[in-house]
Structures are given as C-alpha cells and as structure tokens.
Scaffold this motif. Structure first.
Motif: not given
Length: 367
Positions: A353-367
């Motif tokens: 929350p608020g952003g730390g030293d790590a960030l992650y991006v996850v692509m969505p899936m079509r379901l």
C-alpha cells in the motif's frame, strides 16, 4: 595431495559447489569437483561452463599440497553419510583419490586436473560492493518471475541494473513482471545493465544471507564475478537486449483496492483447487468493500469465496492465472497488499500500500 579436514569444514563449501555441477554432462570432467590444496587452505571448484563457484575452507593438516578432480556428488554423499565431527583424510594414491575416516575407506576415480575448464579471467571493468542483504532481497523479491525455458533466451534470467546510488532487479516471463529497487551507496557511471542467467541467479542466492557484510561485484564484458566470504562466484552473462520494462508498468489505473495479504492468498489458494488444471484461471469480481473470487473447471465444479477489502469504486470483473497472483503475494513481505486495475483487458499492478521498493505487473486472462 594429502590433507586432513573436519567433515563440517568440508561439507558446507562442497554442498554449495556441488550445486553448480550438473548431473548430466557433455564433458565427464564437468561432473567432478576440482580440489586444490595449498598451505592450509583447500579450494573446491565446480562449473558447468556457464556458472563457476569456488569455495575455500581451512584444512586441519596439509601433508602434501596438490590438486585432483573427483566426482562431486559421490564425494558429497560420502561426506554427508559420515558421522558428525568426523575427521576426513583425503589423499591421492596411484591416480585415485582415497578418503579415510575412522574405520571407513573410499576410493574414488579421478580425472586429470588439466582437463578441468577454467572460466576465462576477463578483466573486470567495474568493481563495486553491496551489502549481502540488499542483493538477497532484490533476488528474493523478483526471481520467481524469471522465465524457465523461453525461446526468448534473454528472459531466462534476471536483469540487474546498477546506477549511482541505486540497484534494481527485474524479471519477467512475458506474463508477469517483477521489479525491485533499493537505494545503495554505489557509484556507477555510466549505468550498467547485465542479464544474469537463471541458474546463476539461483546459485548466487544460495550464497547470500540477510547480513550487512559486503559482496563485491566485478562486472566484465561477458561475465559477472561476486566475492562473498569464502566464496567466489562467476557467471557468464546473457548476450541479449532485455525488454523495456518501464513501458509494461501500467499507469493510470483508477480501481485501487487494499486487502489483507495472507487472507487473500488463502482465498486464492482454496479457489484454485477447482480451477481448470491447465489454465489455472480465477475470476475476480470487484465491488464496494468486497472481492468475490470464483473458479470453475470442465467437470462443472465451482468455487466461490468472498474477502473483505478496502474499495469504494465501480464494480468490475477480471480473470487471472491464480498461480501468478499467489507468487506475488508470497514475495511481498507486508501485511497488506494494494492492487490497481484499469479494465478487464489491462494488466494489474500489485505492490505494498502506497508503493514499496517492489512492484509487480500481472497480465489478465480471458475466461
């Protein structure tokens, strides 16, 4: 070559060095470990031509300096099976390595030392030093996102970016991206980018702990070398261009919610049990104050869980590979997690929350 050493003094460096040695080798000598004895120091070297690790330890007595190469796994298994605190004597007799300990005696085959390959000692252009804990944190926070056997060979590794006062690790397999940065007192001009292969990263991580002791890095044109404690680690670098990860990080998502990390991870793990085993898809239905997680599979089985979240915005539904979400939740070490979404077809951004030293991006899936 003839020396005595305690089992414990030999076992730790041997275990780490043997980890580099591959079971199936094109060259027989690559399944061996090189033992070099000098004064009272024993150096053990293992390599697979991409990664090389040298571990040093002290002998209790050196009767005759020298060198030999012996099968790494067999030597390690013998040492592990001997009683604790055993004293081991290793000697070269008639071209074979003889190991004695108490009433035990083992004779191992050897191969010529001259056949043992040496990763060429290219002159490092840049030397710098980082706290071990910093480098370990960067690797732990991102290594899960490295590709395993992607045809885009430059994804089968980790990008280490070194700038003045900042070090950053980036990993992606094309479906998710992990970026972790830490401020550190290094001076690097111009900024350096190197891609360390997957195996090199995993072996390097085994050498590191959370301490503040320095690990010194030497960057060459095609190699990176790390010295830490009694170990010297060398890895070839991947020759390729890493994708422009800055472009992948989604900006401007307007749906931001905060959830309890452990609770969300448990909910996702339970729902995943009834997801399609091949695609591992789950649907997240976002609504005010609540996140509904749903999964189903070809056997018409369904799972549905609800978890309370901090969110007051428009409702939305989006699909993900549940494994990718759980990996991120395992890597984060805060109690809560923030997730930013824009629409069902855009990647999600996950961070503290608020952003730390790590960030992650996850692509969505079509379901």
């Amino acid at each position: 070559m003839k020396f005595s050493i305690s089992r414990e003094a030999l076992l730790r460096p041997l275990t780490l060095v043997a980890g580099v040695v591959e079971r199936r080798q094109t060259l027989p000598v690559l399944s061996n470990v090189l033992i070099q004895v000098d004064q009272d120091q024993v150096a053990l070297t293992g390599t697979d031509l991409e990664v090389e690790l040298i571990g040093r330890t002290a002998a209790s007595l050196v009767e005759e300096p020298g060198a030999a190469t012996v099968p790494a796994r067999k030597l390690m298994d013998i040492c592990k099976s001997l009683p604790d605190q055993s004293e081991i004597q290793l000697a070269l007799e008639d071209g074979r390595a003889v190991l004695r300990s108490g009433r035990s005696r083992f004779t191992l085959s050897t191969l010529p030392v001259a056949e043992f390959p040496n990763i060429e000692d290219s002159q490092g252009s840049i030397e710098l030093s980082l706290p071990r804990g910093t480098l370990k944190h960067l690797i732990d926070a991102t290594s899960f996102a490295m590709a395993q056997q992607d045809v885009r060979y430059y994804l089968n590794g980790m990008l280490l970016e070194l700038r003045s006062n900042l070090v950053r690790a980036v990993a992606t397999d094309g479906h998710r991206l992990a970026v972790c940065s830490r401020p550190t007192e290094v001076q690097v001009e111009p900024a350096q980018k190197l891609i360390v292969p997957r195996k090199g990263i995993l072996e390097l991580a085994r050498l590191l702990d959370d301490g503040d002791e320095p690990v010194s890095l030497t960057l060459g044109a095609s190699h990176v070398r790390a010295h830490t404690g009694d170990f010297t680690f060398t890895s070839k670098l991947v020759d390729g261009k890493f994708p422009d990860y800055e472009r992948v990080v989604p900006r401007g998502g307007d749906k931001v919610f905060i959830a309890d990390r452990a609770e969300l991870r448990q909910v996702l793990s339970r729902t995943a049990i009834l997801s399609n085993e091949k695609y591992r898809g789950v649907r997240l239905h976002l609504e005010e104050g609540n996140l509904r997680v749903m999964a189903n599979n070809p056997e018409q089985e369904e799972a549905e869980e609800n978890v309370g979240i901090e969110y007051s915005g428009a409702a939305m539904e989006i699909g993900f590979n549940v494994g990718y979400l759980v990996d991120v939740l395992n890597a984060l070490d805060e109690d809560r997690v923030q997730m930013t979404l824009a629409d069902p077809n855009s990647s999600a951004l996950m961070e503290e929350p608020g952003g730390g030293d790590a960030l992650y991006v996850v692509m969505p899936m079509r379901l």
